[in-house]
Design a protein around this motif. Structure first.
Motif, PDB file in Angstrom:
ATOM      1  N   PRO A  62       1.079  10.077 -16.514  1.00  0.00           N
ATOM      2  CA  PRO A  62       0.600   8.771 -15.760  1.00  0.00           C
ATOM      3  C   PRO A  62       1.631   7.609 -16.126  1.00  0.00           C
ATOM      4  O   PRO A  62       2.078   7.579 -17.197  1.00  0.00           O
ATOM      5  CB  PRO A  62      -0.943   8.699 -16.181  1.00  0.00           C
ATOM      6  N   LEU A  63       1.652   6.717 -15.279  1.00  0.00           N
ATOM      7  CA  LEU A  63       2.751   5.447 -15.377  1.00  0.00           C
ATOM      8  C   LEU A  63       2.114   4.629 -16.884  1.00  0.00           C
ATOM      9  O   LEU A  63       3.013   4.356 -17.600  1.00  0.00           O
ATOM     10  CB  LEU A  63       2.528   4.689 -14.096  1.00  0.00           C
ATOM     11  N   LYS A  90       8.082  -0.720 -12.155  1.00  0.00           N
ATOM     12  CA  LYS A  90       8.814  -0.181 -10.966  1.00  0.00           C
ATOM     13  C   LYS A  90       9.955   0.477 -11.128  1.00  0.00           C
ATOM     14  O   LYS A  90      10.018   1.539 -10.653  1.00  0.00           O
ATOM     15  CB  LYS A  90       9.206  -1.591 -10.188  1.00  0.00           C
ATOM     16  N   ARG A  94       0.823  -1.185  -0.044  1.00  0.00           N
ATOM     17  CA  ARG A  94       0.079  -0.088   0.034  1.00  0.00           C
ATOM     18  C   ARG A  94       0.849   1.442  -0.063  1.00  0.00           C
ATOM     19  O   ARG A  94       0.282   2.392  -0.344  1.00  0.00           O
ATOM     20  CB  ARG A  94      -0.818  -0.221   1.234  1.00  0.00           C
ATOM     21  N   ASP A  95       2.248   1.103   0.181  1.00  0.00           N
ATOM     22  CA  ASP A  95       3.045   2.295   0.213  1.00  0.00           C
ATOM     23  C   ASP A  95       3.495   2.621  -1.350  1.00  0.00           C
ATOM     24  O   ASP A  95       3.930   3.708  -1.440  1.00  0.00           O
ATOM     25  CB  ASP A  95       4.314   2.262   0.885  1.00  0.00           C
ATOM     26  N   LEU A  96       2.929   1.722  -2.268  1.00  0.00           N
ATOM     27  CA  LEU A  96       3.140   1.912  -3.718  1.00  0.00           C
ATOM     28  C   LEU A  96       1.978   2.690  -4.221  1.00  0.00           C
ATOM     29  O   LEU A  96       0.845   2.398  -3.905  1.00  0.00           O
ATOM     30  CB  LEU A  96       3.565   0.731  -4.398  1.00  0.00           C
ATOM     31  N   PRO A  97       2.255   3.338  -5.186  1.00  0.00           N
ATOM     32  CA  PRO A  97       0.995   4.125  -5.937  1.00  0.00           C
ATOM     33  C   PRO A  97       0.166   2.990  -6.415  1.00  0.00           C
ATOM     34  O   PRO A  97       0.427   2.005  -6.918  1.00  0.00           O
ATOM     35  CB  PRO A  97       1.711   4.843  -7.000  1.00  0.00           C
ATOM     36  N   LYS A  98      -1.138   3.416  -6.653  1.00  0.00           N
ATOM     37  CA  LYS A  98      -2.370   2.817  -6.891  1.00  0.00           C
ATOM     38  C   LYS A  98      -1.963   2.307  -8.564  1.00  0.00           C
ATOM     39  O   LYS A  98      -2.166   0.941  -8.895  1.00  0.00           O
ATOM     40  CB  LYS A  98      -3.702   3.341  -6.958  1.00  0.00           C
ATOM     41  N   ASP A  99      -1.641   3.061  -9.405  1.00  0.00           N
ATOM     42  CA  ASP A  99      -1.308   2.536 -10.858  1.00  0.00           C
ATOM     43  C   ASP A  99      -0.158   1.477 -10.965  1.00  0.00           C
ATOM     44  O   ASP A  99      -0.462   0.736 -11.831  1.00  0.00           O
ATOM     45  CB  ASP A  99      -1.153   3.773 -11.692  1.00  0.00           C
ATOM     46  N   LEU A 100       0.945   1.474 -10.057  1.00  0.00           N
ATOM     47  CA  LEU A 100       1.661   0.515 -10.143  1.00  0.00           C
ATOM     48  C   LEU A 100       1.136  -0.872  -9.410  1.00  0.00           C
ATOM     49  O   LEU A 100       1.439  -1.865 -10.098  1.00  0.00           O
ATOM     50  CB  LEU A 100       2.796   1.004  -9.398  1.00  0.00           C
ATOM     51  N   ARG A 101       0.562  -0.559  -8.353  1.00  0.00           N
ATOM     52  CA  ARG A 101      -0.055  -1.952  -7.915  1.00  0.00           C
ATOM     53  C   ARG A 101      -1.176  -2.563  -8.837  1.00  0.00           C
ATOM     54  O   ARG A 101      -1.156  -3.773  -8.943  1.00  0.00           O
ATOM     55  CB  ARG A 101      -0.776  -1.664  -6.605  1.00  0.00           C
ATOM     56  N   TYR A 152       8.554   3.916 -12.282  1.00  0.00           N
ATOM     57  CA  TYR A 152       8.213   4.815 -11.065  1.00  0.00           C
ATOM     58  C   TYR A 152       8.983   5.163 -10.498  1.00  0.00           C
ATOM     59  O   TYR A 152       9.110   6.492 -10.003  1.00  0.00           O
ATOM     60  CB  TYR A 152       7.218   3.755 -10.306  1.00  0.00           C
TER      61      TYR A 152
END
Length: 329
Positions: free
Chosen positions: A231-232, A219, A185-192, A222
């Motif tokens: 955006p990613l 990763k 959850r420390d990573l951004p939503k779009d990466l997850r 990011y």
């Protein structure tokens, strides 16, 4: 270490179930049997609550050969019901349906933890001895468990062998890494989401490595992104392409380096002796007139170059011997 517990007790050897995933060739058990006769079992084997063997196949086989009826065991009280069910289905052939990629990964993850914890316990026992051994008046080194006394790398390999029958754990570790990214959850939503999408494709039968490489590229992208960047997902395809080209470049460089190292690696004196023993009398095997008539200029130039190189090498060795090398016998 996980929070799973274990208890130690005596167990009937006949009640311990050895599954199909355990190796069937324990190797030479004589030193281990001698150790068991001399100081007893210093390191208990590890089993599930239902009696399935996890670690200690060689110790179990040595005890059987010695005619023992019981054996000290560590019973893992925290092994999940799902793990026990999978062990039973696999080892007793209750079902012939193979594990899915994700099921195999989940089982591998648990097995890896158990194997690593068992190795750590046995390493500590090797260093300090085991409490029950001390109370029994037993001293001396722990029995040689061979490959079972393992670090993390070997725990991964053995867990993969137990789950898939193969030693390679790369694909399983790739899935675990994608699961870590998806759950962080420390990573951004779009990466997850990239990781979640790739895992969903794998669950539906998709290949693992392309998905892992896509998550890896995401990763890296990011980590390089700055505030205000697009955006990613707008740059992800280019990042995957760059990652692929970078992998190819590194592979070419590694291959070139290995080839250069092999070319520069000096061979042994034995190899030198064998080479010239093979060459001894070589000129008698060729017809001078035929060679003079048929050899091409480039091939003749190569022959002369090798002759010159051989003369120069012989002179260098002679000088080295005269200046302190090994005297001629």
């Amino acid at each position: 270490m996980s929070d799973r517990g274990h208890i130690e007790l005596e167990r009937s050897i006949a009640s311990i179930v050895v599954g199909e995933r355990h190796r069937r060739d324990p190797g030479d058990l004589t030193p281990l049997m001698d150790s068991l006769k001399r100081v007893g079992l210093l390191q208990p084997v590890t089993i599930t609550p239902d009696g399935y063997l996890i670690c200690g196949y060689r110790r179990l086989e040595a005890a059987k050969k010695l005619g023992w009826n019981t054996l000290r065991v560590w019973v893992r009280s925290g092994i999940s019901d799902e793990l026990t069910r999978l062990l039973a289905e696999r080892d007793e052939n209750v079902t012939h349906k193979p594990l899915s990629t994700m099921e195999a990964t989940a089982l591998y993850k648990e097995m890896k933890v158990l194997l690593q914890e068992d190795a750590e316990r046995r390493m500590k026992a090797n260093q300090f001895g085991h409490d029950s051994d001390k109370t029994a008046g037993q001293t001396g080194p722990a029995e040689s468990a061979g490959p079972e006394l393992a670090g993390l790398g070997d725990a991964r390999r053995r867990a993969a062998e137990m789950v898939t029958g193969k030693a390679s754990y790369n694909r399983l570790e790739q899935i675990l890494e994608m699961e870590r990214v998806a759950a962080d959850r420390d990573l951004p939503k779009d990466l997850r989401k990239v990781a979640e999408d790739e895992l969903a494709l794998i669950r539906n039968g998709g290949p693992v490595d392309p998905g892992y490489q896509r998550v890896r590229a995401a990763k890296r992208l990011y980590e390089l992104m700055k505030p205000g960047d697009a955006p990613l997902d707008e740059h992800l395809d280019d990042a995957v392409k760059d990652e692929h080209e970078d992998r190819l470049r590194r592979a070419r460089e590694n291959r070139a380096r290995r080839q250069a190292e092999a070319a520069n690696r000096k061979r042994s004196t034995r190899s030198f002796n064998l080479k010239w023993a093979e060459m001894d009398g070589w000129s008698k095997k060729y017809d001078v007139e035929q060679i003079a008539r048929e050899i091409k200029p480039d091939d003749w130039a190569l022959f002369l170059r090798v002759i010159d190189e051989t003369k120069a090498f012989a002179e260098a060795v002679s000088l080295a011997k005269e200046s302190g090398g090994t005297p001629e016998s």
